[in-house]
Design a protein around this motif. Sequence first.
Motif, PDB file in Angstrom:
ATOM      1  N   SER A 181     -53.341  46.562   5.612  1.00 45.20           N
ATOM      2  CA  SER A 181     -52.601  45.391   5.125  1.00 45.20           C
ATOM      3  C   SER A 181     -53.493  44.411   4.388  1.00 45.20           C
ATOM      4  O   SER A 181     -53.016  43.628   3.564  1.00 45.20           O
ATOM      5  CB  SER A 181     -51.924  44.684   6.307  1.00 45.20           C
ATOM      6  N   SER A 182     -54.809  44.439   4.674  1.00 50.87           N
ATOM      7  CA  SER A 182     -55.727  43.500   4.029  1.00 50.87           C
ATOM      8  C   SER A 182     -56.297  44.042   2.724  1.00 50.87           C
ATOM      9  O   SER A 182     -56.417  43.311   1.732  1.00 50.87           O
ATOM     10  CB  SER A 182     -56.883  43.149   4.983  1.00 50.87           C
ATOM     11  N   SER A 198     -49.871  40.634   9.514  1.00 52.21           N
ATOM     12  CA  SER A 198     -49.983  41.495   8.333  1.00 52.21           C
ATOM     13  C   SER A 198     -48.733  41.394   7.470  1.00 52.21           C
ATOM     14  O   SER A 198     -48.810  41.304   6.241  1.00 52.21           O
ATOM     15  CB  SER A 198     -50.208  42.951   8.767  1.00 52.21           C
ATOM     16  N   GLN A 217     -48.622  40.052   3.639  1.00 51.31           N
ATOM     17  CA  GLN A 217     -48.103  40.972   2.628  1.00 51.31           C
ATOM     18  C   GLN A 217     -46.999  40.307   1.813  1.00 51.31           C
ATOM     19  O   GLN A 217     -46.821  40.589   0.628  1.00 51.31           O
ATOM     20  CB  GLN A 217     -47.561  42.244   3.294  1.00 51.31           C
ATOM     21  N   SER A 218     -46.224  39.430   2.468  1.00 49.95           N
ATOM     22  CA  SER A 218     -45.108  38.761   1.790  1.00 49.95           C
ATOM     23  C   SER A 218     -45.506  37.440   1.152  1.00 49.95           C
ATOM     24  O   SER A 218     -44.690  36.827   0.453  1.00 49.95           O
ATOM     25  CB  SER A 218     -43.973  38.502   2.800  1.00 49.95           C
TER      26      SER A 218
END
Length: 473
Positions: A233-234, A428, A432-433
């Motif tokens: 996610s990063s 995460s 992400q959003s």
Amino acid sequence: MATPATAAPPAAVSTRRMWAILGLVLLADALDMIDATVTNLAAPTITAELHGGEGLIKWLGSAYMLAMGVLLVVGGRLGDKYGQRRLFLIGMSGFTIASAVAGLSPHPALLILARAAQGAFGALLIPQGMAIMTKTFSRDMLTKAFAMFGPLLGAASVGGPILAGFVIDADLAGLSWRPIFLVNLVLGALGLILAVRLLPHDDGDASTVVDGAGSGLLAATMVGLLFGLVEGSSNGWTALPVLSIAAGLAFLAAFARRQATAADPLLKPSLLRNRGFSSGLLTGLVVFAATTGLVYVLSLFMQQGLHASARDASLGLLPMTVGIIVAAAACMALIKKLGRTLVFLGLAVILVGCGWLLVLVATSGTSLSLWALAPAVFLTGLGMGACYGTIFDVAIGDIAPGEAGSASGSLSAVQQLAAGIGSAAVTSIFFQSAASGFGPAMTTSLIVVVALTALTVPAVALMPRRAPEELQH
């Protein structure tokens, strides 16, 4: 909070000393809960000063909870083998030293290692207090002790971020966030002095078996899953995070096989075959993961989306703390009459509170005030307090008395692992959003929390109707 198995008759201990031991055990448990959550609010400030990026925000809480969850059951077995007093002293000493390293860390990697060390030594510390009380307290005193844990630990779980906000805003001696860890030097030293004076000596049982292979497989499972989740996610879903998650799943399968074949498994297979216990385990896993993640992203939204200071964000979370305390205290009196109905009510209130937050954020975005959020935050806290105080108590309602100790340790470990998974997963999703703005990021996170919470409702119907008799005070 699940109760341990019944031990031998209590040793002769004065009432005054029992209260002093209870105070010491509550101090140790409060230290654990505060440090498990203190970075929820402090993470943006720590990350900005150490230049750690999103990965540091996710690992600050997950490293602690991962180490705690993986080693918690093992910590209980080590106490049985080598003596609870010895393990309590080792755990408190190590926790204090690790806190000092965390407070003085100049680099993100060292801070994450120190957080993992805090969790590991906490896993040696926490199980011993309950075992010591079970051996030395009268039944009446045990009942009083159990009644105090729910409200206290519920308050500590959200009180940690609130404390962090005020400490950071005060900027004591120009140290910014560092005193949130360094204060443990004072509290840990106090705990050690009291432990040496108060705790009874015990030699342990050398015949106790510790399943090292099972512990190692569980550790590999959680490291693989959490590392893959945070890394992917990063930094994007390259081969590394995908392979890490795949390895975690493979280790999980190996762990399950080990539990089915080992002579002394960490989790007895008979417990998993108990429908009520398994349903409670699943419900607790999802609810603790979802709500821990919610608290984390809510503090991020307040600071990064609403531009609240650390102190103001801590005040914004205060209604949740009040709600948890009120509900947890009320459930202690209601659990005998309502049993699993309290879990249904808690989930329903969480859903209403999160739904209210979702409407507010979806319609007003980052133009919201903390005052506008307060009623919904309070309502969500009420639901959390009702669940925190009852899910695991009800889950052990129909297990055999001889399995109560194993069940209690397993549920506590799942709570810590769920918190680590939840803080990493929901955070995460939030980041992400965040490319579309912090309003949409919070909206997406709330939708995920609502969906996860709603999925647990059918499982609650399979849980035992009542908690064990000894919890029905």
